[in-house]
Motif scaffolding. Structure first.
Motif, mmCIF file in Angstrom:
data_model
loop_
_atom_site.group_PDB
_atom_site.id
_atom_site.type_symbol
_atom_site.label_atom_id
_atom_site.label_comp_id
_atom_site.label_asym_id
_atom_site.label_seq_id
_atom_site.Cartn_x
_atom_site.Cartn_y
_atom_site.Cartn_z
ATOM 1 N N GLY A 190 0.768 -1.227 0.000
ATOM 2 C CA GLY A 190 0.000 0.000 0.000
ATOM 3 C C GLY A 190 0.803 1.283 0.000
ATOM 4 N N GLY A 191 2.120 1.173 0.105
ATOM 5 C CA GLY A 191 2.932 2.386 0.071
ATOM 6 C C GLY A 191 2.923 3.024 -1.311
ATOM 7 N N GLY A 192 3.463 4.236 -1.386
ATOM 8 C CA GLY A 192 3.542 4.909 -2.668
ATOM 9 C C GLY A 192 3.893 6.365 -2.518
ATOM 10 N N LEU A 193 3.759 7.088 -3.615
ATOM 11 C CA LEU A 193 4.047 8.521 -3.668
ATOM 12 C C LEU A 193 2.738 9.286 -3.676
ATOM 13 N N VAL A 194 2.587 10.180 -2.709
ATOM 14 C CA VAL A 194 1.375 10.992 -2.617
ATOM 15 C C VAL A 194 1.765 12.438 -2.348
ATOM 16 N N GLN A 195 0.802 13.322 -2.459
ATOM 17 C CA GLN A 195 1.039 14.734 -2.177
ATOM 18 C C GLN A 195 0.629 15.053 -0.743
ATOM 19 N N ALA A 196 1.201 16.100 -0.218
ATOM 20 C CA ALA A 196 0.840 16.547 1.123
ATOM 21 C C ALA A 196 -0.662 16.798 1.192
ATOM 22 N N GLY A 197 -1.273 16.310 2.269
ATOM 23 C CA GLY A 197 -2.702 16.444 2.458
ATOM 24 C C GLY A 197 -3.501 15.245 1.986
ATOM 25 N N ASP A 198 -2.873 14.382 1.206
ATOM 26 C CA ASP A 198 -3.547 13.183 0.705
ATOM 27 C C ASP A 198 -3.664 12.118 1.785
ATOM 28 N N SER A 199 -4.365 11.043 1.422
ATOM 29 C CA SER A 199 -4.525 9.888 2.314
ATOM 30 C C SER A 199 -3.945 8.650 1.654
ATOM 31 N N LEU A 200 -3.599 7.695 2.497
ATOM 32 C CA LEU A 200 -3.044 6.434 2.016
ATOM 33 C C LEU A 200 -3.369 5.365 3.053
ATOM 34 N N ARG A 201 -3.618 4.145 2.601
ATOM 35 C CA ARG A 201 -3.863 3.052 3.535
ATOM 36 C C ARG A 201 -2.839 1.945 3.321
ATOM 37 N N LEU A 202 -2.160 1.602 4.376
ATOM 38 C CA LEU A 202 -1.220 0.496 4.356
ATOM 39 C C LEU A 202 -1.891 -0.759 4.898
ATOM 40 N N SER A 203 -1.480 -1.892 4.359
ATOM 41 C CA SER A 203 -1.966 -3.177 4.845
ATOM 42 C C SER A 203 -0.785 -4.041 5.246
ATOM 43 N N CYS A 204 -1.030 -4.913 6.212
ATOM 44 C CA CYS A 204 -0.006 -5.855 6.657
ATOM 45 C C CYS A 204 -0.680 -7.209 6.820
ATOM 46 N N ALA A 205 -0.297 -8.149 5.981
ATOM 47 C CA ALA A 205 -0.870 -9.491 6.031
ATOM 48 C C ALA A 205 0.052 -10.403 6.829
ATOM 49 N N GLY A 206 -0.527 -11.077 7.800
ATOM 50 C CA GLY A 206 0.247 -11.994 8.616
ATOM 51 C C GLY A 206 -0.013 -13.437 8.228
ATOM 52 N N SER A 207 0.993 -14.266 8.360
ATOM 53 C CA SER A 207 0.838 -15.689 8.078
ATOM 54 C C SER A 207 1.758 -16.469 9.007
ATOM 55 N N GLY A 208 1.508 -17.758 9.062
ATOM 56 C CA GLY A 208 2.342 -18.586 9.913
ATOM 57 C C GLY A 208 1.660 -18.875 11.231
ATOM 58 N N ARG A 209 2.359 -18.621 12.294
ATOM 59 C CA ARG A 209 1.927 -19.013 13.621
ATOM 60 C C ARG A 209 0.849 -18.088 14.177
ATOM 61 N N THR A 210 -0.430 -18.413 13.917
ATOM 62 C CA THR A 210 -1.606 -17.757 14.501
ATOM 63 C C THR A 210 -1.448 -16.241 14.643
ATOM 64 N N PRO A 211 -1.500 -15.521 13.543
ATOM 65 C CA PRO A 211 -1.333 -14.063 13.606
ATOM 66 C C PRO A 211 -2.271 -13.379 14.581
ATOM 67 N N SER A 212 -3.477 -13.919 14.782
ATOM 68 C CA SER A 212 -4.429 -13.264 15.676
ATOM 69 C C SER A 212 -3.986 -13.333 17.133
ATOM 70 N N SER A 213 -2.963 -14.104 17.446
ATOM 71 C CA SER A 213 -2.427 -14.175 18.807
ATOM 72 C C SER A 213 -1.403 -13.094 19.090
ATOM 73 N N TYR A 214 -1.087 -12.315 18.100
ATOM 74 C CA TYR A 214 -0.037 -11.314 18.210
ATOM 75 C C TYR A 214 -0.610 -9.909 18.351
ATOM 76 N N ALA A 215 0.015 -9.146 19.226
ATOM 77 C CA ALA A 215 -0.198 -7.710 19.218
ATOM 78 C C ALA A 215 0.561 -7.162 18.017
ATOM 79 N N MET A 216 -0.002 -6.176 17.332
ATOM 80 C CA MET A 216 0.616 -5.703 16.104
ATOM 81 C C MET A 216 0.643 -4.194 16.035
ATOM 82 N N GLY A 217 1.405 -3.698 15.094
ATOM 83 C CA GLY A 217 1.490 -2.249 14.959
ATOM 84 C C GLY A 217 2.398 -1.848 13.819
ATOM 85 N N TRP A 218 2.711 -0.568 13.791
ATOM 86 C CA TRP A 218 3.530 0.010 12.743
ATOM 87 C C TRP A 218 4.621 0.894 13.331
#
Length: 124
Positions: A8-36
């Motif tokens: 979801g990264g990219g080049l945007v102008q000041a004032g714009d919006s962007l949404r990043l996504s993070c897909a988890g796999s492997g050992r039960t991602p829902s058991s993890y606290a997550m962040g950026w």
């Protein structure tokens, strides 16, 4: 450990919006606290946002409060970072982070798993 892949990264102008996504796999991602985290050239990796395993608790770094919003969809093993009113100083590589537990630490050296990062560039 859990594997993390950002998108979801990219080049945007000041004032714009962007949404990043993070897909988890492997050992039960829902058991993890997550962040950026993010890292600009020549700077240390900085805490941006975090969300608890259940999604009912969130936290933000001072520089993004009121502009960024973190959420997660445990059915899809995905965490999102909605970034609004982007500023030039938001330019950085954004990393998804995870750690077993209820809430993610805000110190980079306490993180267990990292994604590869996605570049966000904000231009004037």
């Amino acid at each position: 450990q859990v594997q993390l892949v950002e998108s979801g990264g990219g080049l945007v102008q000041a004032g714009d919006s962007l949404r990043l996504s993070c897909a988890g796999s492997g050992r039960t991602p829902s058991s993890y606290a997550m962040g950026w985290f993010r890292q600009a050239p020549g700077k240390e990796r900085e805490f941006v946002a975090r969300i608890s395993r259940s999604g009912n608790r969130t936290g933000y770094g001072d520089s993004v409060k009121g502009r960024f919003s973190i959420s997660r969809d445990n059915a899809r093993n995905t965490v999102y970072l909605q970034m609004n009113s982007l500023k030039l100083e938001d330019t950085a590589v954004y990393f998804c982070a995870a750690r077993m537990g209820i809430l993610l630490p805000t110190e980079a050296n306490e993180i267990e798993s990292w994604g590869q990062g996605t570049q966000v560039t904000v231009s004037s």
